[in-house]
Scaffold this motif. Sequence first.
Motif: not given
Length: 391
Positions: A164-168, A172-179, A201-209, A218-223
């Motif tokens: 996973g990645k944090m504070f990205i 939330m809107r990105a089509d691609w992630l340079t990871c 499939e398998g990418v989950e995003r959570t919006r961060l306030d 800004t998102a937390a992203i889980h793979f």
Amino acid sequence: MTAFDDWRARSPFYDESHEALAMSVRRFVEREVEPHIDRWEAEGELPRELHRKAAEAGILGLRYPKRYGGHEEGFDIFHSLVVTEELAACGAGGLGASLMTHGIGLPPVLALGSEELKRRIAPPVLAGQKIIALGITEAGGGSDVANLKTTAVRRGDHYLVNGGKMFITSGMRADWLTCAVRTGGQGAGGISLLLIEMDSEGVERTRLDKMGWRCSDTAAIHFSDVHVPVDNLIGPENGGLIGIMRNFNGERLGMAMGCCAYARVAMAEAADWAQQRETFGKPLVGHQSIRIKLADMERQIEATQAWVDLCAWQVREGRDRPADFAMLKVQATRMLEAVAREAAQVLGGASYITGSKVERIYREVRVNAIGGGSEEIMLDLAGRQLFGGSR
């Protein structure tokens, strides 16, 4: 942009072409941003249409290769600083952070990626049709890049990504992630860069306030077992750290310029208030203590801008060194914090009410001091590079 925006005319690094660009971006901000920025701040993201409009205005493609849809002839690094300056006019740091997120997501692709990858990714990004973000930071660590935990295990013609990645920014809107992922052993030598398609499939995003940069999503992203084609490898396997590190200097210079720009916005609002607001029978600016505050704000901004311009010149001439960017970032963020505080003192209670630019800028001081490398990490990095010492 402000009562003090003649500073470029007094600098040896800017000419008529920079001023023409400034006017163009200024018109874009006045037309397409300022009428809507408060709503976007409340909604927590920018509309995708704004990226397309920015591309049409020539903002997104500035200083990118023409063969990928950019325009670089006749433009230098100082033109990029001008764009940063003018986007700050609305007093919302999230605008530049999210609208220009390709500035940190795309360079590794162009520097290290295959020609097929460049031609597939860069044109739609620079046209504002697609959004690319950068995924480095993880929940367990940010600045310690060499210790990242997200793994990518090769399985034939694809990688299987978990972690996973944090504070990205723009996550939330990105089509691609340079990871950044771990494809090898522990430490810096086991890191690679992958381009991950965010609708996989398998990418989950959570919006961060957040406290600030509110119009920047800004998102937390889980793979979870995300399949990424081997063709999406950016550069050599286990050779991704160089792509990460070469990105940092540009990011820190851009953040330092942003600090100067937002400090000027805060100072302008404070100066305007001081000239209009009356206390004890005269305008605030008629009091010596207020004039001293304003002059000291100008002193700090001018000194920091001079260092920003010097570092930009060193980049242009190939004379730059990483330690300077690390120290500059600390200088700029501390300057912004001081200027924002004093601007708030001048405005008094008005600076505590939502709607003033100073209120918003003050809330966004911390993200500048932390993002792109904390003060402590930056100064230690500079200290090790300049004076030696163990890691």
